[in-house]
Scaffold this active site. Structure first.
Site, short mmCIF file in Angstrom:
data_model
loop_
_atom_site.label_atom_id
_atom_site.label_comp_id
_atom_site.label_asym_id
_atom_site.label_seq_id
_atom_site.Cartn_x
_atom_site.Cartn_y
_atom_site.Cartn_z
N GLY A 12 8.11 11.69 3.02
CA GLY A 12 7.37 10.90 2.06
C GLY A 12 5.93 11.55 1.75
O GLY A 12 5.05 11.29 2.39
N MET A 16 -0.52 8.61 1.68
CA MET A 16 -0.71 8.37 3.02
C MET A 16 0.04 9.63 3.72
O MET A 16 -0.44 10.48 4.62
CB MET A 16 -0.47 7.25 3.39
CG MET A 16 -1.29 6.05 3.18
SD MET A 16 -3.10 6.29 3.72
CE MET A 16 -2.76 5.60 5.28
N ARG A 36 11.75 12.20 -1.35
CA ARG A 36 12.82 11.86 -2.00
C ARG A 36 12.78 12.40 -3.39
O ARG A 36 13.91 13.24 -3.78
CB ARG A 36 12.86 10.17 -2.17
CG ARG A 36 14.17 9.64 -2.99
CD ARG A 36 13.84 8.07 -2.86
NE ARG A 36 13.03 7.62 -3.29
CZ ARG A 36 13.24 7.01 -4.59
NH1 ARG A 36 14.50 6.65 -5.01
NH2 ARG A 36 12.17 6.47 -5.69
N SER A 132 -4.28 2.86 9.92
CA SER A 132 -5.41 2.52 9.29
C SER A 132 -6.51 3.23 8.95
O SER A 132 -6.55 4.30 9.41
CB SER A 132 -6.18 1.23 9.82
OG SER A 132 -6.98 0.77 9.12
N GLY A 133 -7.21 3.35 7.59
CA GLY A 133 -8.24 4.09 7.29
C GLY A 133 -7.92 4.64 5.92
O GLY A 133 -8.87 5.38 5.33
N GLY A 134 -6.85 4.22 5.33
CA GLY A 134 -6.87 4.89 3.79
C GLY A 134 -6.36 6.28 3.72
O GLY A 134 -6.34 6.99 5.10
N LYS A 186 -1.40 -4.10 13.56
CA LYS A 186 -1.95 -3.74 12.16
C LYS A 186 -1.82 -4.82 11.27
O LYS A 186 -2.93 -4.96 10.47
CB LYS A 186 -0.75 -2.74 11.77
CG LYS A 186 -1.43 -2.26 10.59
CD LYS A 186 -2.75 -1.59 10.27
CE LYS A 186 -2.94 -0.75 9.04
NZ LYS A 186 -3.11 -1.33 7.87
N HIS A 189 -5.08 -6.90 12.24
CA HIS A 189 -6.08 -5.78 11.60
C HIS A 189 -6.43 -6.34 10.10
O HIS A 189 -7.50 -6.41 9.61
CB HIS A 189 -5.86 -4.37 12.06
CG HIS A 189 -6.66 -3.57 11.10
ND1 HIS A 189 -6.81 -3.32 9.87
CD2 HIS A 189 -7.89 -2.64 11.49
CE1 HIS A 189 -7.54 -2.53 9.47
NE2 HIS A 189 -8.28 -2.30 10.13
N ASN A 190 -5.40 -6.21 9.44
CA ASN A 190 -5.46 -6.33 7.89
C ASN A 190 -5.89 -7.84 7.68
O ASN A 190 -6.88 -7.92 6.76
CB ASN A 190 -4.30 -6.29 7.03
CG ASN A 190 -4.18 -4.62 7.19
OD1 ASN A 190 -4.39 -3.80 7.81
ND2 ASN A 190 -3.10 -4.22 5.92
N ARG A 291 -8.21 -14.90 -2.26
CA ARG A 291 -7.00 -14.17 -3.37
C ARG A 291 -6.33 -14.77 -4.30
O ARG A 291 -6.14 -14.50 -5.49
CB ARG A 291 -6.55 -12.88 -2.41
CG ARG A 291 -7.74 -12.01 -2.05
CD ARG A 291 -6.92 -10.59 -1.47
NE ARG A 291 -7.76 -9.96 -0.78
CZ ARG A 291 -7.62 -8.58 -0.09
NH1 ARG A 291 -6.35 -8.21 -0.66
NH2 ARG A 291 -8.36 -8.17 0.70
C1 6PG Z 1 -6.00 0.16 6.31
C2 6PG Z 1 -5.56 -0.97 5.13
C3 6PG Z 1 -4.50 -0.55 4.31
C4 6PG Z 1 -4.15 -1.57 3.20
C5 6PG Z 1 -5.15 -1.71 2.06
C6 6PG Z 1 -4.71 -2.88 0.93
O1 6PG Z 1 -6.11 -0.49 7.14
O2 6PG Z 1 -5.90 1.07 5.88
O3 6PG Z 1 -5.52 -2.11 5.59
O4 6PG Z 1 -3.48 -0.73 5.07
O5 6PG Z 1 -2.78 -1.37 2.63
O6 6PG Z 1 -6.19 -2.16 2.55
O7 6PG Z 1 -4.09 -4.01 1.34
P1 6PG Z 1 -4.13 -5.29 0.27
O8 6PG Z 1 -3.58 -4.72 -0.97
O9 6PG Z 1 -3.16 -6.08 0.81
O10 6PG Z 1 -5.47 -5.79 -0.25
#
Ligand code: 6PG
Length: 471
Positions: A12, A16, A36, A132-134, A186, A189-190, A291
């Site tokens: 993939g 990320m 893919r 996490s961390g984008g 995780k 965390h979100n 939201r």
């Molecule tokens: C992270 C974030 C990530 C998440 C985005 C968007 O820890 O890097 O949590 O995983 O996908 O923040 O999330 P939403 O689209 O639900 O706001």
């Protein structure tokens, strides 16, 4: 000459996956990659530049699997849900005993538990890993929350530790428990991320709508907060976003963005799981709900001239009060998240280590903040009743900051500025500080109309009252 086998495979090559593959290569690992859509592979290798010598591209799944050292470690960075199930079905026959497949997406931990069970007993292993961390985090140091077996962790650990973010040299990755533990942590965390973002937005709202501050001025204030106890990635991001200008109009960028927030589900899952476990993470729920309301833009626009009643004159809270209010509410949202983790840990037998979770959230992840180190410290000591807010150092912080949260919520209520998450946090704090609450009346009501019974304050057992007939 045959190519040396790869240490890890990344399937993939989206944002990320690509970033993680380059991070592994950067840390000296050979990385097999595939995708893919096979036409993504060559451009990825080309863009890897000097790192391309550590990358082993494969055009097909069998070729990809064959290019890996055994026991194999394969990280899948693909959409969660049905694509992951289909992938497991396709890849399993190609694998051998001892191999591990890892889902690094934001999966529902129930799916992870199911997939873990599917593989257990086959000699092959399934790991759910929250990352996490984008994109930047993935490329240069994410925080990672790992579930699954000890066998998989032993395989993955050296590579995961090498690519993880570091706090004082300590890698921000840990094996947190079996099956879905990593994905559950995780998810929470979100949930905390949602609450933190919402609370920051509420402070922005009161300054914008109550005090008439411009976006750059609010951004400057947030920038100043980076030097204090609120220091965090999300405040840093917000400060920069508020001070950014739209090149097309010259207006503040945020003023040109529609007030309709998206969401992919992890915040909602946090709230659902909290309720299922008999908990309430109401500061997080308020953020998810906000939201939801944000998407009803047309209805809100129609309502604006209609719902005008009942505003009360009030000063806007001072900047110092807002900072303290945000600090108090941030603590409360995290405390709700940790309380939920404790409930889930009991329910699913994970033995989650809250010190370690706080530690791996100190760098790399979206909710990283100065507070996380304080939380790690608090969890090392005694934690009465599983509640972070009862750890002495944390309750002392709250004692200092909650008065400002009260003044802020009161001002928001008077001015008609919505503060759903800040006020939910305060409501929870106040619920928790009442040794005697009001559920005695709920029990009376339940017994009155349904003979549901109640416990008494003066003796053990279950009782019913003879209630008066209604006139
Ligand atoms: C992270 C974030 C990530 C998440 C985005 C968007 O820890 O890097 O949590 O995983 O996908 O923040 O999330 P939403 O689209 O639900 O706001």
């Amino acid at each position: 000459m045959t190519q040396a086998k790869a240490d890890i495979g990344v399937y993939g090559l989206g944002t990320m996956g690509s970033a993680l593959a380059l991070n592994f290569a950067d840390k000296g690992f050979r990385v097999a990659v595939t995708n893919r859509e096979t036409d993504w592979i060559a451009p990825f290798v080309e863009e890897a530049g000097p790192l391309s010598s550590a990358i082993v591209p494969a055009q097909t799944l069998p070729e990809f699997v064959a290019s890996l050292k055994t026991p194999r470690t394969i990280l899948f960075m693909i959409p969660s849900g049905a694509p992951m199930d289909a992938m497991i079905e396709t890849v399993l026959p190609l694998l051998d005993e001892g191999d591990t497949i890892i889902d690094g997406g934001n999966a529902d931990f129930h799916d992870t538990r199911r997939r873990f069970d599917l593989l257990s007993g086959t000699g092959k292993h399934f790991v759910g890993m929250g990352v996490s961390g984008g994109e930047k985090g993935a490329r240069h140091g994410p925080s990672m929350m790992v579930g699954g077996t000890d066998h998989s962790w032993a395989q993955l650990k050296p590579m995961a530790e090498a690519i993880a973010a570091r706090f004082d040299g300590n890698p921000c990755v840990a094996h947190l428990g079996s099956d879905g533990a990593g994905h559950f942590v995780k998810t929470v965390h979100n949930g905390i991320e949602y609450a933190d973002m919402q609370m920051i937005a509420e402070v922005y709202g009161i300054l914008r709508d109550g005090a008439g501050w411009t976006a750059p001025r609010i951004g400057q204030l947030f920038e100043n907060w980076q030097d204090g106890p609120l220091a965090s990635y999300l405040i840093e991001v917000t400060a920069a976003a508020l001070q950014a200008t739209d090149p097309e109009t010259g207006q503040p960028m945020v003023d040109m963005i529609k007030d309709r927030a998206g969401q992919k589900g992890t915040g909602r899952w946090t709230v659902i799981e909290a309720l299922k476990l008999g908990q309430s993470a109401n500061a997080i729920e308020a953020a998810v709900g906000a939201r939801g309301w944000s998407s009803e833009k047309t209805a809100r626009q129609a309502a604006q001239p209609l719902l005008t009643a009942g505003l009360i004159d009030s000063d806007v809270p001072t900047a110092d009060d807002l900072a303290d209010a945000l600090l108090a509410a941030r603590i409360l949202a995290h405390a709700q998240g940790f309380r939920l983790l404790a409930a889930a840990s009991d329910e699913f037998d994970w033995s989650l280590d809250f010190t370690r979770i706080s530690e791996i959230w100190r760098a790399g992840c979206i909710i990283r903040s100065a507070l996380l180190d304080d939380f790690a410290q608090a969890f090392r000591g005694a934690l009465p009743h599983d509640h972070l807010i009862l750890a002495p150092a944390i309750s002392a912080k709250l004692a200092d900051a909650v008065p400002a949260l009260r003044r802020t919520v009161a001002a928001g209520a008077a001015l008609g500025t919505p503060l759903p998450s800040l006020s939910a946090g305060l409501a929870w704090y106040d619920s928790m500080r009442h040794g005697r609450g009001t559920a005695n009346l709920i029990q009376a009501q339940r017994d009155f109309f349904g003979a549901h019974g109640f416990e008494r304050t003066d003796k053990d057992g279950k009782f019913n009252a003879v209630w008066p007939d209604l006139k």
